[in-house]
Design a protein around this motif. Structure first.
Motif, mmCIF file in Angstrom:
data_model
loop_
_atom_site.group_PDB
_atom_site.id
_atom_site.type_symbol
_atom_site.label_atom_id
_atom_site.label_comp_id
_atom_site.label_asym_id
_atom_site.label_seq_id
_atom_site.Cartn_x
_atom_site.Cartn_y
_atom_site.Cartn_z
ATOM 1 N N ILE A 68 -5.601 -2.718 5.473
ATOM 2 C CA ILE A 68 -5.677 -1.768 4.625
ATOM 3 C C ILE A 68 -5.855 -0.889 5.762
ATOM 4 C CG2 ILE A 68 -5.943 -0.135 2.702
ATOM 5 C CD1 ILE A 68 -6.243 -2.395 1.027
ATOM 6 N N THR A 69 -7.292 -0.554 6.998
ATOM 7 C CA THR A 69 -7.519 1.006 6.770
ATOM 8 C C THR A 69 -7.034 0.604 8.907
ATOM 9 O OG1 THR A 69 -9.379 0.279 7.676
ATOM 10 C CG2 THR A 69 -8.799 1.584 6.006
ATOM 11 N N GLN B 147 -8.876 1.746 -10.028
ATOM 12 C CA GLN B 147 -9.229 0.034 -9.280
ATOM 13 C C GLN B 147 -8.076 0.020 -8.908
ATOM 14 O OE1 GLN B 147 -11.937 -1.862 -11.601
ATOM 15 N NE2 GLN B 147 -12.708 -2.938 -10.175
ATOM 16 N N ILE C 11 -7.590 9.605 1.715
ATOM 17 C CA ILE C 11 -7.688 8.747 1.262
ATOM 18 C C ILE C 11 -8.855 8.614 1.598
ATOM 19 C CG2 ILE C 11 -6.578 6.611 0.800
ATOM 20 C CD1 ILE C 11 -4.108 7.969 1.622
ATOM 21 N N LEU D 280 0.661 4.347 -3.076
ATOM 22 C CA LEU D 280 -0.094 6.024 -2.525
ATOM 23 C C LEU D 280 0.976 6.048 -1.572
ATOM 24 C CD1 LEU D 280 -3.643 4.564 -0.998
ATOM 25 C CD2 LEU D 280 -2.056 4.583 -3.052
ATOM 26 N N ALA E 9 -3.123 -3.116 -8.438
ATOM 27 C CA ALA E 9 -4.009 -2.363 -8.236
ATOM 28 C C ALA E 9 -3.239 -0.739 -9.106
ATOM 29 C CB ALA E 9 -3.683 -1.300 -6.934
ATOM 30 N N MET F 28 -6.590 8.343 6.479
ATOM 31 C CA MET F 28 -8.138 7.701 6.095
ATOM 32 C C MET F 28 -9.299 7.225 6.906
ATOM 33 S SD MET F 28 -5.684 4.467 4.857
ATOM 34 C CE MET F 28 -3.956 4.000 4.281
ATOM 35 N N ALA G 87 -10.296 5.133 -3.830
ATOM 36 C CA ALA G 87 -9.712 3.815 -4.566
ATOM 37 C C ALA G 87 -10.732 2.730 -4.370
ATOM 38 C CB ALA G 87 -9.136 2.770 -3.901
ATOM 39 N N LEU H 113 -11.462 4.558 1.004
ATOM 40 C CA LEU H 113 -11.259 3.401 0.287
ATOM 41 C C LEU H 113 -12.629 2.659 0.231
ATOM 42 C CD1 LEU H 113 -8.000 2.351 2.482
ATOM 43 C CD2 LEU H 113 -8.030 2.906 -0.347
ATOM 44 N N PHE I 258 -9.587 -6.409 3.411
ATOM 45 C CA PHE I 258 -9.385 -4.612 3.283
ATOM 46 C C PHE I 258 -9.190 -3.764 4.405
ATOM 47 C CE2 PHE I 258 -10.566 -2.754 -1.285
ATOM 48 C CZ PHE I 258 -9.952 -2.276 -1.073
ATOM 49 N N THR J 293 -15.836 -0.178 -1.738
ATOM 50 C CA THR J 293 -16.046 -0.279 -2.932
ATOM 51 C C THR J 293 -17.484 -0.039 -4.029
ATOM 52 O OG1 THR J 293 -18.791 -1.438 -2.103
ATOM 53 C CG2 THR J 293 -16.579 -2.848 -1.416
ATOM 54 N N VAL K 160 0.715 -1.306 0.315
ATOM 55 C CA VAL K 160 -0.611 -0.176 0.091
ATOM 56 C C VAL K 160 0.762 1.420 -0.148
ATOM 57 C CG1 VAL K 160 -2.122 1.044 0.744
ATOM 58 C CG2 VAL K 160 -1.656 -1.159 1.354
#
Length: 541
Positions: free
Chosen positions: A229-230, A315, A264, A207, A328, A215, A291, A266, A225, A268, A203
């Motif tokens: 990531i978060t 994406q 940022i 980024l 990505a 985030m 994203a 993130l 996810f 769907t 990541v």
């Protein structure tokens, strides 16, 4: 990865929390906000309390909390005690939650009275640890011992030894993530420390994260996810995160974006469609990166989002079994060099740092060349250890360190991956493979999205005596007639084989979704089979 290697993930996290000692690092919609030092202090106190409650040999510990500061601190405390966090999917049925608890062999689940009052979950048969009851048990000794470790400028190596987290094998399990169950009973994916650590580096490489980045964390920690990531990426890379429990509550999400200067987002594509309907452009004034993953991002959604908010989503692609990143696109605002070199719309980008991919023939396993369609196989430091208690299933998808994603793709000469569809999301009609995704993309353009961002139409298939399989469209209430949709599909250039018969469109009251705003395909398939069976019965009478 050789077993002799150790993980440095917690060392990176502690170092970043020290750097951000006076900087707000974790916050959420309840008003909770912690600096880096406060985050470490709270986690160390909680670690001491949990050690008095949970036996030393009890490795797997359940967590039933939405994405909040409390959930983040809980996961950090478990990691600092070398426990395996099992974040339970509270969006599943009671039966599947109980299945997950039994499968992981859980004896304790950490949760909150407030959460259970709002979303009752049957936890019979397992001991619950309520965070509200733990806090008063923290003694002066607990707080003093944790403060010494959090505040004293001890060398990291000494702090690691004092906590017992030095020389932790990178192949040790760190978490068990149960798959969403969107296509059946959830599987427990055992992810080692090396997987989560590798993903945080991916990541950062994609980024080019900055200390002033914040985030938005609306994806639950029971999803890779959200978890990787978060939670862990922001902790390990020294950026801020603001959490909220319901990604579809637009008014709250908009307030957090503005108040916390989020950079940022993130989510769907379903969530992006919902934000387009519910949020004004000024809510995204500080956002630089949007994203999307977990489901296809159409050009129409990207165009509409860019027009409204001035930011073009890009994406990525991943799988729970890879913790989750495979590839990505690189957003232009963070590209090093030529922005066009790392971004190609219509694709899910190029493999991330340390990831190797192959396209193989589905029948004989032959490695295929650029532009040839086949099944995507992935290897790298992030591959799972396996499925919990399912060695046979593990051996089906893991071969010599390579993971079979089950996704049909092509890879161009520059290494950009295009997803054609899942092997399980094709119909074989008259010997021809028909991808559901191609049909759904046209239907999405014709029908638009619902208020919550969910698609109005989803394609599946049922057995058919004449052609092998028959396409079925499961849809919510539509403004257009079925005949208009069929005509629109013809006008869009879909092959005749790709166009369902008008009689095979079946209306459902509400499109079923799982916890991350993704369509519950298992429920859609069950509805389609029931509706098709009723139609056959009716036609016979």
């Amino acid at each position: 990865m050789p077993g002799s290697q150790t993980t440095s993930l917690l060392r990176k996290v502690i170092a970043q929390l020290r750097k951000r000692a006076r900087v707000i690092t974790l916050s959420d919609s309840t008003g909770a906000a912690l600096t880096g030092r406060e985050t470490l202090l709270r986690a160390l106190v909680l670690r001491r309390l949990l050690r008095r409650t949970i036996a030393p040999g009890e490795r797997n510990v359940g967590v039933l909390l939405p994405p909040t500061v409390a959930a983040a601190v809980t996961n950090l405390a478990l990691a600092l005690d070398r426990r395996v966090a099992v974040n339970l999917n509270y969006s599943l049925s009671a039966e599947l939650v109980r299945f997950s608890i039994a499968e992981a062999g859980l004896r304790h689940v950490i949760t909150s009275r407030t959460f259970l009052e709002r979303m009752p979950v049957d936890l019979s048969g397992v001991a619950t640890i309520l965070l509200e009851d733990l806090a008063p048990r923290a003694s002066l000794l607990d707080k003093a011992a944790a403060a010494l470790l959090a505040f004293l400028p001890l060398p990291l190596s000494l702090l690691e030894r004092l906590l017992g987290i030095n020389d932790m094998p990178a192949d040790d399990p760190m978490t068990i993530i149960f798959t969403s169950g969107s296509t059946g009973r959830p599987k427990g994916v055992v992810l080692p420390w090396r997987s989560i650590e590798a993903n945080t580096g991916m990541v950062n490489a994609l980024l080019q994260l900055r200390p002033d980045d914040v985030m938005l964390g609306v994806l639950p920690f029971f999803h890779t996810f959200g978890y990787t990531i978060t939670l862990w990426t922001m902790l390990a890379m020294g950026v801020g995160a603001v959490f909220h429990t319901n990604p579809l509550e637009g008014r709250v999400v908009g307030r957090l974006l503005r108040d916390r200067n989020v950079t940022i987002v993130l989510g769907t594509p379903t969530l992006l469609r919902a934000y387009m309907r519910r949020l004004p452009p000024e809510d995204f004034s500080s956002v630089e990166i949007v994203a999307a993953g977990s489901e296809p991002l159409s050009g129409a959604v990207s165009d509409a989002f860019a027009v409204k908010f001035g930011i073009r989503p890009f994406q990525g692609y991943g799988a729970t079994e890879l913790g989750p990143i495979v590839s990505a696109n690189v957003p232009a605002s963070r590209a090093l060099g030529d922005p066009s070199a790392g971004l190609r719309e219509g694709t899910v980008g190029r493999p991330a740092l340390g990831v190797r991919v192959q396209v193989r023939d589905a029948e004989n396993g032959t490695v295929l060349g650029p532009g040839e369609r086949g099944v995507l196989w992935v290897t790298g430091p992030h591959v799972m250890l396996g499925y919990l208690n399912q060695p046979e299933l593990t051996n089906q998808v893991l071969v010599d360190g390579w993971y079979n994603t089950g996704d049909v793709v092509t890879i161009d000469d520059d290494g950009f991956i295009t997803i054609v569809g899942r092997q399980s999301r094709f119909a074989k009609i008259g010997g021809e493979q028909v991808p559901f995704a191609a049909i759904e993309e046209v239907l999405a353009t014709l029908t638009g999205g619902s208020e919550d961002g969910a698609p109005r139409a989803v394609v599946t298939a049922v057995p058919d005596d004449a052609t092998g399989e028959r396409l079925i469209v499961v849809h919510t209430a539509l403004e257009e007639s079925i005949e208009q949709l069929v005509a629109g599909m013809v006008a869009a250039g879909l092959p005749r084989l790709f166009i369902p018969a008008p009689a095979d469109f079946h209306q459902i009251a509400v499109m079923p979704l799982i916890g991350i705003g993704k369509v519950d395909l298992e429920s859609v398939n069950q509805f389609a089979h029931t509706a098709a069976a009723k139609r056959r019965t009716t036609s016979k009478t």
